[in-house]
Every structure is written in C-alpha cells, then in structure tokens.
Design a protein around this motif. Structure first.
Motif, PDB file in Angstrom:
ATOM      1  N   ILE A   1      -0.611  -7.123  11.214  1.00  0.00           N
ATOM      2  CA  ILE A   1       0.794  -7.046  11.630  1.00  0.00           C
ATOM      3  C   ILE A   1       1.695  -6.874  10.412  1.00  0.00           C
ATOM      4  O   ILE A   1       2.542  -5.966  10.362  1.00  0.00           O
ATOM      5  N   GLU A   2       1.511  -7.730   9.425  1.00  0.00           N
ATOM      6  CA  GLU A   2       2.427  -7.755   8.280  1.00  0.00           C
ATOM      7  C   GLU A   2       2.305  -6.520   7.392  1.00  0.00           C
ATOM      8  O   GLU A   2       3.310  -6.041   6.843  1.00  0.00           O
ATOM      9  N   PHE A   3       1.080  -6.015   7.255  1.00  0.00           N
ATOM     10  CA  PHE A   3       0.874  -4.876   6.350  1.00  0.00           C
ATOM     11  C   PHE A   3       0.211  -3.681   7.034  1.00  0.00           C
ATOM     12  O   PHE A   3       0.367  -2.546   6.585  1.00  0.00           O
ATOM     13  N   GLY A   4      -0.530  -3.943   8.098  1.00  0.00           N
ATOM     14  CA  GLY A   4      -1.161  -2.834   8.816  1.00  0.00           C
ATOM     15  C   GLY A   4      -0.142  -1.964   9.520  1.00  0.00           C
ATOM     16  O   GLY A   4      -0.275  -0.726   9.562  1.00  0.00           O
ATOM     17  N   ILE A   5       0.901  -2.585  10.081  1.00  0.00           N
ATOM     18  CA  ILE A   5       1.950  -1.814  10.764  1.00  0.00           C
ATOM     19  C   ILE A   5       2.686  -0.902   9.777  1.00  0.00           C
ATOM     20  O   ILE A   5       2.813   0.312  10.025  1.00  0.00           O
ATOM     21  N   PRO A   6       3.165  -1.433   8.631  1.00  0.00           N
ATOM     22  CA  PRO A   6       3.793  -0.518   7.657  1.00  0.00           C
ATOM     23  C   PRO A   6       2.835   0.553   7.161  1.00  0.00           C
ATOM     24  O   PRO A   6       3.240   1.710   6.946  1.00  0.00           O
ATOM     25  N   SER A   7       1.557   0.189   6.981  1.00  0.00           N
ATOM     26  CA  SER A   7       0.587   1.161   6.483  1.00  0.00           C
ATOM     27  C   SER A   7       0.399   2.305   7.478  1.00  0.00           C
ATOM     28  O   SER A   7       0.359   3.485   7.094  1.00  0.00           O
ATOM     29  N   THR A   8       0.302   1.972   8.763  1.00  0.00           N
ATOM     30  CA  THR A   8       0.151   3.006   9.792  1.00  0.00           C
ATOM     31  C   THR A   8       1.386   3.907   9.835  1.00  0.00           C
ATOM     32  O   THR A   8       1.280   5.142   9.918  1.00  0.00           O
ATOM     33  N   TYR A   9       2.550   3.288   9.761  1.00  0.00           N
ATOM     34  CA  TYR A   9       3.805   4.056   9.778  1.00  0.00           C
ATOM     35  C   TYR A   9       3.861   5.011   8.589  1.00  0.00           C
ATOM     36  O   TYR A   9       4.173   6.204   8.738  1.00  0.00           O
ATOM     37  N   VAL A  10       3.565   4.500   7.394  1.00  0.00           N
ATOM     38  CA  VAL A  10       3.676   5.319   6.179  1.00  0.00           C
ATOM     39  C   VAL A  10       2.669   6.468   6.206  1.00  0.00           C
ATOM     40  O   VAL A  10       2.983   7.595   5.791  1.00  0.00           O
ATOM     41  N   ASN A  11       1.454   6.208   6.685  1.00  0.00           N
ATOM     42  CA  ASN A  11       0.460   7.289   6.759  1.00  0.00           C
ATOM     43  C   ASN A  11       0.944   8.420   7.670  1.00  0.00           C
ATOM     44  O   ASN A  11       0.792   9.609   7.342  1.00  0.00           O
TER      45      ASN A  11
ATOM     46  N   ALA B   1      -7.861 -14.890  12.285  1.00  0.00           N
ATOM     47  CA  ALA B   1      -6.408 -15.089  12.283  1.00  0.00           C
ATOM     48  C   ALA B   1      -5.778 -14.385  11.085  1.00  0.00           C
ATOM     49  O   ALA B   1      -4.677 -13.816  11.185  1.00  0.00           O
ATOM     50  N   THR B   2      -6.485 -14.411   9.951  1.00  0.00           N
ATOM     51  CA  THR B   2      -5.989 -13.719   8.755  1.00  0.00           C
ATOM     52  C   THR B   2      -5.938 -12.214   8.984  1.00  0.00           C
ATOM     53  O   THR B   2      -4.965 -11.535   8.615  1.00  0.00           O
ATOM     54  N   THR B   3      -6.977 -11.687   9.596  1.00  0.00           N
ATOM     55  CA  THR B   3      -7.019 -10.254   9.896  1.00  0.00           C
ATOM     56  C   THR B   3      -5.872  -9.862  10.826  1.00  0.00           C
ATOM     57  O   THR B   3      -5.233  -8.812  10.650  1.00  0.00           O
ATOM     58  N   LEU B   4      -5.599 -10.723  11.809  1.00  0.00           N
ATOM     59  CA  LEU B   4      -4.479 -10.459  12.717  1.00  0.00           C
ATOM     60  C   LEU B   4      -3.158 -10.470  11.958  1.00  0.00           C
ATOM     61  O   LEU B   4      -2.311  -9.575  12.132  1.00  0.00           O
ATOM     62  N   ALA B   5      -2.981 -11.478  11.100  1.00  0.00           N
ATOM     63  CA  ALA B   5      -1.728 -11.595  10.353  1.00  0.00           C
ATOM     64  C   ALA B   5      -1.512 -10.384   9.446  1.00  0.00           C
ATOM     65  O   ALA B   5      -0.420  -9.797   9.418  1.00  0.00           O
ATOM     66  N   THR B   6      -2.545  -9.994   8.712  1.00  0.00           N
ATOM     67  CA  THR B   6      -2.386  -8.865   7.784  1.00  0.00           C
ATOM     68  C   THR B   6      -2.217  -7.542   8.530  1.00  0.00           C
ATOM     69  O   THR B   6      -1.514  -6.647   8.053  1.00  0.00           O
TER      70      THR B   6
END
Length: 525
Positions: free
Chosen positions: A144-154, A137-142
């Motif tokens: 979404i919360e930070f993986g999405i911005p990270s993918t966008y920024v890359n 659940a933590t992996t899912l939350a992170t």
C-alpha cells in the motif's frame, strides 16, 4: 532311640549315604547356578501386602502404571552444569541409552534437556506462525505505502515514453490522470477487500501530490523520464526530500496519511508506521533501490520482519537469532523442519542461552541450586526384566557417552535398581572374601588341633556338601514358596561353616578319644 537307630543305619550304609549326599549335590548344581534369580535385594519386597504403603502402591501401579522405586538416576557433576560440556554429554548419553539394544526395558529417559526440547518445539511452532503473520502484514503495508506509488509511476513512465518529445502542462496533467485511471484496476486487484478504500484514498492523495511536483509549463520527455527520475520524485512525495529543511505540503505524505486512518488495532497501526519509516521507494543513483531498505527487496523485508517480531516479543539477542532462523525456514516449513530447528537450537545453545526457560519449580527437579549437579531419570517398563540387571549396561553407556561427547565428566548411576545391584555385587564380593578365609581358618585350626593334614578335610568336605545342597533348597524355596532375602546368601554359608566345623570338631575329637581307648573304627563311630 530314634537317633541311635539313625546312627546305626548310617554306619551300616555309610557309602550309600555318602552317595545320596553326592547325588543331591549334583542335582542341586543347576539350582545353585540360578539361586541369584530368587534373591531379592529390595527391602520393600518383604513389606506385608496388607500394609497401608503396599495397598497404596498397588493402587498407584494399577491406576497410573507407576512402579515405586524402579527408576534409575544418573547424577552428573561439574563446576557448572549449564555449559556446553554437560549438554553434549547428556544428549550423547540420551542417544546412547535409546540406541542400546540391551536396554529394551527402558520406558522413558528424562533430563532437563528433554524439558527444554519440548519447550523449544512449542516455542518455534508458535513463533513460526507469528513471524509469517508479521511478514504478511509487512507485505500488505509496503504494497500500500510503496507498491501503489510504484504501480502509478510505472504506468506514468510508459505513457510519457510513448508520447511526444516535448510535453506542456496540459499534456502532463493528462498523463497524470491517465496513470491514475490505468493503475487503479491493477492496484485494486492486488489489494484485500478490507483495504480497498484505504488503497484508493492513498492513490488519490499520491496522484494529487504528484501533480503538484510539476511547476514548470513545459518539459522535454528526457527531462521527465531521465533528468529528474520519476522514482526519485515519487520518493520525495512519499517520504520527503532529505536535502530540504522545510518540506512542501505535497512531500512526505505517507506517514500523515497512515496516522489519519481510523485504526482499531494499535499493533497494525504501529506496524504500518514502522514500515513507512523503514522502507523506501527509491535510492539515489539506483532505480532498484538496492541497499536502501527497498520496499520489495527480500533482504529488507526479512530484516524488518525479524526486528518487528523481536520488538513485539521483547526478544533478547538469543531469541532474535531464533526468530531469524525461523524466518529462514520459510512460510511453508513442515513440522519436520520445525522439529529440526528445535533440535538444532537444543544442540547449539545451552541452558544459559536458550531462548525459553522452564519454571523454577521444574528446573529445580533436575538441576541443583548451586548448578553443580544435574539429574537424568531413567524409567523402566513395568513387567519387563528386572531394572537391576540393566545397571551395569547403563554405567557402561555413561562411560561411552563421555567418549562420544569428548568429555571427562564425573557421573554416577543411583536409584533403587542401582542400590539393589550394588547390594548384590557387594554381597557376592563378601561371600567370595569370607568363605575362603573361613575355610582356610578351619583347615588351619583343625589341623593344629588334631595335628593332622587329613582331619581338616573332613569338616570342609562335609560342610561343602551341605552348603551346596542348602543353596539348591534356597532356590527351590524362592521359586515355589517365597522370595529370599539377600542376606541369606551371606549368612547361610558362614553359619553352616561355623556350626558345621564346630560339630565336626566335636565328632572327630570324640572319635579320636574312642580310638585312643583301644576301640576299633566301627565301635568308635
């Protein structure tokens, strides 16, 4: 008349009679050596078969395979039995008893540590599931919360780096839109179906907020990629800028977004909010976000998961340690791994620090209220060798367990088998003490009475022959007819020595009287 004829026959054939008695004694020797096997040291063995207690016990033995009074009990004493010393001794004794080939009749050994082990095994199994559900659940939350911005920024960095050295506002808006378009397929492929809408809405919110962070009309490529690190910009968008007292509306978007979602599960909402507060996308001076609870740092994920589980179960410090050990087993831990961890916790902690405790009613069956006495119960197989015969070996193993665990605890072995063994031992010791004293007294008294050194030997030899043959008969009765009470071995020789010596004295004294009147040996007899 009968006794007269019998006496005359014995006198005429005295040597033959003596030979018969001697032969009977020789024949009885094997039986004498085995007489202990037919002796019963358990009072309940003589309980009538039709008594209520016997009928009930037969029913219990038949239906539940439980034999009354066959358990041995090891009583362990210490100032406080809850500490490491008693734990080490008890575990060592359990292992020693199980490994002792001479104790093949042991069916089960139970101590409070067996109860703890079973509880720890269930506890670690259940907690392993909870820990890795929380980590997932933590992996899912992170993600979404930070993986999405990270993918966008890359994707955005790749677009800007491939473009011209100077970038105007129009080109920048185009880069932002392209990053949105190229990142969504990647994000969509990595997001569970149930969270697709959440992920897209969050990406859209991030994209719009990201657009608003560019206030100048023109930028150089170096400014966009290095001068103001994109991940630092994304950190401000997701978590806000700690240096600003008042945050722009396009900063710190993550927590408000999570709170705005229509959650049906309060625990999931709590975890997502905790994740948003704990993790970061960027650490000042390091693109890898090291030492700043980076969302994709395994150590940070470990720390967060352990804290989340500990909070969910209201864990004390000892329980939190177990949670961390379970986490370190990994999601693919086998039953052997979990069993090993339960055994490790059992061996390294003690009653005062175990993460889970039995009920008071169970605990009180093994540990006294003052915590200064502990019991270990040893059950024996029904139909196997007599448990009484195992007591000496068990007591020897108790001493060995003290040595093995480097302890000097006081431990006793009791229970019905131990009682029976001690009665047997004491009975044999009594016989060994009583018989020599009795024989000595007979020799002395008869010697003084007849003023002879030879006369005392007559009753001793005669009674000795009789006792030997009587013991042989006891074995025969115990083997064929019925078991024999242990007191028989004590009372039989004493009674025969008493009655036999009395009769021998009477017989010899009458013989002496007749001889004094001048009669010959045969007539005197």
């Amino acid at each position: 008349m009968l006794f007269t004829r019998l006496a005359r026959a014995i006198i005429r054939h005295n040597r033959a009679v003596f030979a018969i008695w001697l032969a009977a004694l020789v024949v009885s020797i094997p039986a004498i050596l085995q007489v202990q096997s037919v002796i019963v040291y358990n009072e309940t063995a003589f309980n009538p078969k039709n008594s209520e207690s016997s009928i009930a016990q037969d029913l219990v033995s038949r239906e539940f395979s439980i034999d009354q009074g066959t358990s041995a009990i090891v009583v362990i004493t210490a100032n406080d039995v809850r500490g490491n010393s008693v734990r080490d001794f008890t575990l060592a004794l359990n292992q020693t008893l199980h490994n002792d080939a001479k104790l093949s009749n042991i069916n089960n050994i139970t101590s409070i540590y067996d109860i703890y082990y079973q509880q720890l095994l269930g506890y670690t199994n259940e907690l392993h599931l909870v820990v890795f559900q929380t980590r997932n659940a933590t992996t899912l939350a992170t993600s979404i919360e930070f993986g999405i911005p990270s993918t966008y920024v890359n994707d955005w960095i790749s677009l800007v780096s491939a473009g011209p050295a100077n970038v105007n506002q129009t080109q920048l808006v185009s880069y932002n839109q392209q990053a949105y378009d190229t990142s969504w397929p990647i994000i969509s492929a990595q997001t569970p179906p149930a969270y697709q809408a959440v992920a897209q809405n969050y990406l859209t919110l991030f994209y719009r907020s990201w657009n608003q962070t560019f206030t100048a009309q023109n930028y150089t490529q170096l400014q966009l990629v290095s001068g103001s690190p994109p991940f630092a910009r994304a950190q401000n968008v997701t978590k806000g800028n700690l240096l600003l007292t008042a945050q722009p509306s396009y900063y710190n978007i993550t927590i408000p977004f999570i709170q705005s979602l229509p959650w049906t599960d309060a625990s999931t909402l709590s975890l997502f909010l905790s994740s948003a507060r704990f993790f970061n996308l960027y650490s000042q001076g390091s693109v890898t976000c090291s030492n700043n609870n980076c969302w994709n740092d395994p150590n940070a994920v470990r720390s967060f998961t352990i804290d989340a589980v500990a909070q969910a179960i209201s864990a004390d410090p000892n329980q939190k340690i177990v949670v961390s050990e379970i986490y370190d087993l990994g999601p693919s831990a086998t039953s052997s791994d979990i069993t090993g961890l339960a055994q490790q916790v059992l061996s390294n902690s003690n009653i005062l620090t175990y993460p889970i405790q039995p009920s008071r009613s169970v605990y009180s069956q093994f540990v006294s209220e003052e915590n200064n006495t502990m019991l270990m119960i040893i059950d024996f197989k029904s139909g196997g060798p007599d448990p009484m015969n195992s007591i000496p070996e068990i007591r020897q193993d108790v001493g060995f367990a003290n040595t093995l665990s480097n302890q000097k605890l006081v431990a006793y072995v009791t229970g019905a088998p131990a009682f029976n063994y001690d009665i047997q031992t004491q009975t044999v010791m009594d016989i060994e003490r009583i018989d020599p004293v009795t024989i000595t007294l007979i020799l002395v008294i008869v010697g003084f009475f007849f003023a002879s050194l030879v006369a005392p030997l007559i009753p001793v030899i005669a009674i000795g022959l009789s006792i030997g043959i009587a013991f042989g008969l006891v074995f025969a009765v115990g083997s064929v007819i019925t078991k024999v009470h242990y007191l028989v071995l004590t009372l039989l020789p004493v009674s025969m020595l008493g009655a036999g010596s009395d009769y021998c004295i009477f017989l010899v004294s009458r013989y002496v009287e007749e001889r004094k009147t001048g009669r010959g040996k045969t007539d005197s007899v």
